[in-house]
Scaffold this active site. Sequence first.
Site, PDB file in Angstrom:
ATOM      1  N   GLY A 250     -53.340 -40.080-154.097  1.00  0.00           N
ATOM      2  CA  GLY A 250     -53.233 -39.717-156.071  1.00  0.00           C
ATOM      3  C   GLY A 250     -52.755 -38.856-155.929  1.00  0.00           C
ATOM      4  O   GLY A 250     -52.201 -37.636-155.615  1.00  0.00           O
TER       5      GLY A 250
ATOM      6  N   LEU B 113     -53.957 -37.215-158.317  1.00  0.00           N
ATOM      7  CA  LEU B 113     -54.978 -35.991-158.563  1.00  0.00           C
ATOM      8  C   LEU B 113     -55.438 -35.593-157.779  1.00  0.00           C
ATOM      9  O   LEU B 113     -55.575 -33.989-157.875  1.00  0.00           O
ATOM     10  CB  LEU B 113     -55.687 -37.044-159.540  1.00  0.00           C
ATOM     11  CG  LEU B 113     -57.104 -35.583-160.305  1.00  0.00           C
ATOM     12  CD1 LEU B 113     -56.007 -35.339-161.210  1.00  0.00           C
ATOM     13  CD2 LEU B 113     -58.266 -36.970-161.018  1.00  0.00           C
TER      14      LEU B 113
ATOM     15  N   ASP C  74     -64.367 -43.086-145.649  1.00  0.00           N
ATOM     16  CA  ASP C  74     -64.970 -43.574-146.579  1.00  0.00           C
ATOM     17  C   ASP C  74     -66.098 -43.731-147.914  1.00  0.00           C
ATOM     18  O   ASP C  74     -66.766 -43.253-147.831  1.00  0.00           O
ATOM     19  CB  ASP C  74     -65.509 -45.445-145.784  1.00  0.00           C
ATOM     20  CG  ASP C  74     -65.691 -46.751-147.034  1.00  0.00           C
ATOM     21  OD1 ASP C  74     -65.432 -46.017-147.729  1.00  0.00           O
ATOM     22  OD2 ASP C  74     -66.058 -47.181-146.656  1.00  0.00           O
ATOM     23  N   ILE C  75     -65.789 -43.328-149.298  1.00  0.00           N
ATOM     24  CA  ILE C  75     -66.909 -42.945-150.686  1.00  0.00           C
ATOM     25  C   ILE C  75     -67.608 -43.759-150.471  1.00  0.00           C
ATOM     26  O   ILE C  75     -68.972 -42.969-150.927  1.00  0.00           O
ATOM     27  CB  ILE C  75     -66.031 -42.197-151.523  1.00  0.00           C
ATOM     28  CG1 ILE C  75     -64.942 -42.939-152.200  1.00  0.00           C
ATOM     29  CG2 ILE C  75     -65.057 -41.142-151.305  1.00  0.00           C
ATOM     30  CD1 ILE C  75     -64.812 -42.985-153.546  1.00  0.00           C
TER      31      ILE C  75
ATOM     32  N   TYR D  20     -60.224 -47.426-157.433  1.00  0.00           N
ATOM     33  CA  TYR D  20     -59.045 -47.879-157.673  1.00  0.00           C
ATOM     34  C   TYR D  20     -58.424 -47.773-159.221  1.00  0.00           C
ATOM     35  O   TYR D  20     -58.977 -47.466-160.402  1.00  0.00           O
ATOM     36  CB  TYR D  20     -59.991 -49.585-157.268  1.00  0.00           C
ATOM     37  CG  TYR D  20     -59.399 -50.386-157.617  1.00  0.00           C
ATOM     38  CD1 TYR D  20     -58.523 -51.395-156.356  1.00  0.00           C
ATOM     39  CD2 TYR D  20     -58.469 -51.309-158.882  1.00  0.00           C
ATOM     40  CE1 TYR D  20     -58.177 -52.631-156.550  1.00  0.00           C
ATOM     41  CE2 TYR D  20     -57.718 -52.306-158.956  1.00  0.00           C
ATOM     42  CZ  TYR D  20     -57.731 -52.820-157.390  1.00  0.00           C
ATOM     43  OH  TYR D  20     -56.384 -54.222-157.224  1.00  0.00           O
TER      44      TYR D  20
ATOM     45  N   ASP E 263     -60.479 -42.783-169.956  1.00  0.00           N
ATOM     46  CA  ASP E 263     -60.944 -43.797-172.049  1.00  0.00           C
ATOM     47  C   ASP E 263     -61.016 -45.078-171.842  1.00  0.00           C
ATOM     48  O   ASP E 263     -61.084 -45.820-173.230  1.00  0.00           O
ATOM     49  CB  ASP E 263     -59.578 -42.863-172.102  1.00  0.00           C
ATOM     50  CG  ASP E 263     -57.840 -43.517-171.512  1.00  0.00           C
ATOM     51  OD1 ASP E 263     -57.905 -43.915-170.614  1.00  0.00           O
ATOM     52  OD2 ASP E 263     -57.059 -43.775-172.471  1.00  0.00           O
TER      53      ASP E 263
ATOM     54  N   TYR F 244     -61.998 -53.148-164.975  1.00  0.00           N
ATOM     55  CA  TYR F 244     -61.235 -51.233-164.488  1.00  0.00           C
ATOM     56  C   TYR F 244     -62.496 -50.137-165.773  1.00  0.00           C
ATOM     57  O   TYR F 244     -62.800 -49.635-164.792  1.00  0.00           O
ATOM     58  CB  TYR F 244     -59.906 -50.616-164.467  1.00  0.00           C
ATOM     59  CG  TYR F 244     -59.435 -49.430-164.610  1.00  0.00           C
ATOM     60  CD1 TYR F 244     -60.226 -48.920-163.285  1.00  0.00           C
ATOM     61  CD2 TYR F 244     -60.188 -48.408-165.637  1.00  0.00           C
ATOM     62  CE1 TYR F 244     -59.148 -47.654-162.670  1.00  0.00           C
ATOM     63  CE2 TYR F 244     -59.779 -47.477-165.162  1.00  0.00           C
ATOM     64  CZ  TYR F 244     -59.900 -46.876-164.158  1.00  0.00           C
ATOM     65  OH  TYR F 244     -59.250 -45.673-164.194  1.00  0.00           O
TER      66      TYR F 244
ATOM     67  N   LYS G 187     -65.830 -48.532-164.108  1.00  0.00           N
ATOM     68  CA  LYS G 187     -65.962 -46.716-163.898  1.00  0.00           C
ATOM     69  C   LYS G 187     -67.428 -47.172-165.567  1.00  0.00           C
ATOM     70  O   LYS G 187     -67.884 -45.333-165.155  1.00  0.00           O
ATOM     71  CB  LYS G 187     -64.743 -46.584-165.236  1.00  0.00           C
ATOM     72  CG  LYS G 187     -63.420 -45.933-164.491  1.00  0.00           C
ATOM     73  CD  LYS G 187     -63.504 -44.963-163.220  1.00  0.00           C
ATOM     74  CE  LYS G 187     -62.382 -44.560-162.585  1.00  0.00           C
ATOM     75  NZ  LYS G 187     -62.753 -43.680-161.799  1.00  0.00           N
TER      76      LYS G 187
END
Length: 767
Positions: free
Chosen positions: A460, A462, A486-487, A511, A552, A575, A579
């Site tokens: 990714g 980040l 695999d977190i 995701y 956000d 999503y 989060k």
Amino acid sequence: MDLKTAKENGLELWGGIECTINRVGDRYNDQLELAGHYSRISDLDRIAELGIQAIRYPVLWERHPQAQPDFSGDTKRLERIRDLGIDPIVGLVHHGSGPEFTNLLDPQFAPLLAEYAAKVARQFPWVKYYTPVNEPLTTARFSCLYGHWYPHRADSKSFLRSLLIECQATKLAMAAIRTINPAAQLVQTEDMGKTYSTEHMAYQARFDNERRWLSFDLLCGRIDEQHWMWNYLIENGLEPSEILQFKESPCSPDIFGINYYVTSERFLDERLQYYPERNHGGNGRESYADVSAVRVSALGIAGAAGILREVWERYQKPLAITEAHLGCTREEQMRWLKEVWQGCCKLKVEGADIRAVTVWSMLGAYDWASLLTRTDREYEPGAFDLRSSPPRPTGIAQTAAALGDKKSFDHPVLHSPGWWRREIRLLYPPVMPIQSMEALSSAPESTQTAQPLLITGATGTLGKAFARLCEIRGLPYRLLNRQELDIASPEAVETMLSTLKPWAVVNTAGYVRVDQAEAEQERCRRENTTGPATLAKICAAHGIRLVTFSSDLVFDGLKRTPYKESDPVSPLNIYGETKAEGERQALQLFPAALLIRTSAFFGPWDEHNFITVTLNKLRANEIVQAPVDAIVSPTYVPDLVNTTLDLLIDGESGIWHLANQGAITWAELAYLAATRAGLPTHLIEPRPLHKFHLPAARPIYSVLGSERGLLLPTFEQALDKYFLAKRPETVTSIELGRNLNRVDQVSSIPCQTSKAIVPEKATEGRF
């Protein structure tokens, strides 16, 4: 931490606050007014908690130009300092030129300052330590040799005249103070460095190395006809009697205060082709480049200990480091303080009379990136970060408290050398200086192996950015992809943490496909909720720091003011729901975790962010459609990553909002980026958000603010850095260092602020 505390080695810990009131043209800039310190006496209690024994503290002349000064505010603060058991070292002029009725070239400057010093001494007869004029040689250089500060002269005669007047002012001020308090002591500060060179430029290097002693030599009465600089002084207008008055009646410092910066050591090279034009200068005889020695010297730099040893050998008088400061990322600031402290401990063991190390600056500083020549309000935190209310202690404060013997402290970032001791420091072909390098000190040896950061999300934007900046910042790391970790699997996480033994986990995995999440709810929930919760539970059990990211999109957009950390979440799509639930579970399982909410990434290192895609389409003559009514706060990825790492090192926890300051629609952002890039805007088509018919609902307004501290700059400033970083010629190693025009500022790279970075355009002297 492999450091002896103040109690163990007799070395005192002092503190200092950046307090300059300097004049540029007819404008005065007051550092502590910008900092809000005058109305926040509680700052002193916070500083005292670090265990300092003395503090460099201002009662500046520029604030009290009246015949009958009102010292009521100063009295309140100084008495609080005394009540806290701290000795104030009172400064009267700090890089300034006095009130508007005088200046550094005014023959009356010295007697006028002496009058003011007497008023201060009468008001505070118990104060023992004084610095009437901070860094007289440095102030004279920047005011009267380079022309940056008032009275804006740029010639050797003005430089030497102002230096003489500052030393006269110091002498007269101390005499006036001692008529009231005979026990008063002079703590004379100076920015002390050293100059190295090629063989060809050795004559200029010697001149610079002799000139650096002028303020101390004058005050000590060491200058007469036999002094190496005598002819230079006389030929540039100083009268023999003016110089010899110091020999007849010296005013030797009781403590020599040495301010040393990583760029205080210089290197001179006549081969101009190897260096940027901004570093080109000359002496009236020939042209040469003047660069930071750390960037080119094959042997490195002497460092604070090496320079301090030279001062001790020359004067054999009590010494102190009166500014230990590095304007850089947090771990580098901590490494710098550690190295300075260890170097002073070593010198003390060798027999040098080293009294203290001063943590500078306790409250941070404003506008040193432009050498105080502009009022940009550009803030750099110190031991405390004033962008939070109340001021927030940083990793520097933690390090200082350990040195002050308040508590034991260790941090994995201290087990790696600072950038000035790594190969990344070199920006130019390395050169072997011809000057004696006996003063050079090596990097302190670490007795521990540096633990890594574990970074998830290798594919990714980040995750890649964290790896890139950890590499630059000297932070050992392991970057893992989904196949490696695999977190959401407790067994996989437990095994990896036991194997790598990281000191912290930075979770950038998750995701990210907002619209597809509506159809892949279980997968989205596993990666965005179960994964962070699993990491939180196991990190908490192992005592491992954790930072994870949210969005956000946990908000519904009904507000019309920036969302703060305490605002209730109310997501509009799957999503956002995953989060928000991931946030809740992670902090419930591990309250000490750091959770970053951010928004609308853009950066120089990937091709998929909105700004880069927009510009690429416009260059290809393609239409760009952008929402005209959805308002966001764009986030520049390098700013986000660097600030997150700083917060992690500081030990911060809970929810933080990190986004560049400001609010803008996607369409406005497209127009702004196109205009900055010099591209036509007629292909940008603004459309209402609902016209995009996106599967996942979005909030119309999702601007992030903060009640904990606005740590990122404006998105306009971030956009400037984006375009600078995209230039083909941009350097991608450690930033060159800020100079007056900020020409070489690289957006993604830590920076080193110093008072010694401007090339000397006109040295002017006979050799």
